[in-house]
Design an enzyme around this catalytic site. Sequence first.
Site: not given
Length: 402
Positions: A162, A294, A305, A326, A331, A390
């Site tokens: 990502c 994010h 976050e 998002k 995403h 990830f």
Amino acid sequence: MKRVVITGAGTINALGQNVPDTLEAMREGRCGIGPLEMRDTDRLAIRIGGQVKGFDPEEVFNRQQIALYDRYTQFTLIAAEEAIRQSGLTFEGELANRSGVVLGTSGGGLTTQDENYRAVYEEGKNRVHPFVVPKLMNNAACSHVSMQYNIKGPSFTVASACASSNHAMGQAFWFVRSGMAPVMVTGGSESMLCFGGIKAWEGLRVMSKDGCRPFSATRNGMVQGEGAGIFVFEEYEHAKARGAEIIAEVAGFAMSSDAADIVMPSKQGAARAISGALADAGLDRERIGYINAHGTGTAANDKTECAAVADVFGTHADELMISSTKSMHGHCIGGTGAVELLSCIMALRDGVIAPTIGYEEPDPECALDCVPNEAREAKVGAALSNAFAFGGLNAVLVLKAA
């Protein structure tokens, strides 16, 4: 060190098939997430996504090109055409030799891979098209952009889940800032909304069946999207000398690795990337007015976050606006940072902060101003774009108003 500016932007995503339409949708807080239109949805547990609809590749590409271009490459070329056209650049001579292309993607040609697995394993075919490998490889989109526009300098693809787009744009930024290249075409693309791609994500049990609600106490997972965002990064004096319109300035970049867990995010890793980006840009934290988060809508990401932002910004965190687009386009995995950079440009250039839609109920662990549900007018001089992947790979960009 040379200054780096953005002179072209292009996109295709669930909100729009160009930059103006996408920004209009963000201003309106429009949701591009809806029922998936694809084969075998009845076999899926997750049946929603931020799918690019109303797009017919045959209206854009000829048969020979379609045989060579996976959907993610098609998205890349559409966005690149818009960005390079806006920049007004023609790559020839020394400019062509020194300019490059750095793009991000996580899965590359997954649609092609999925279709051919089905042909071999389900339909029993023993042969596949001879272009399968050049169509599905992760560097296909980068190569086709370089060929299409005669860009002969440093060109490659970054794959870091990502964070792929932010990592790619960070590399492009460094190339231009160091003087190694006067111009870099950069960004990212992804098209994972195929049967196998969705099945794989279902296995992680992080997906929502009903919508993406970042920072809301009622959030229950992420929603996949697809699309591309492509930008032209150019050395400031080069752009100024030719009278180019400067959209925004890229001021800093940093990245970090959590070195902790393959799927669980780390507050410390995210905070190091944010702090590093501010230091690289030479900006005090009080200069930042907006953060494109994010913000995946998962319980773990959102609170981690927010905690990282609070740690880095201290009391200024209460004055920051932080939103996750998002919630609108889903995403976009390896392409997500590039699509989301548009919201930072909109904040800096137009004074409009994109909202986090779907926000229903405050979460004490996400107690920041997430610009709930409606866009907001605000003057912003500098903005951050976060990407936390990830594998614990983090990449943060800093933009300033032109």
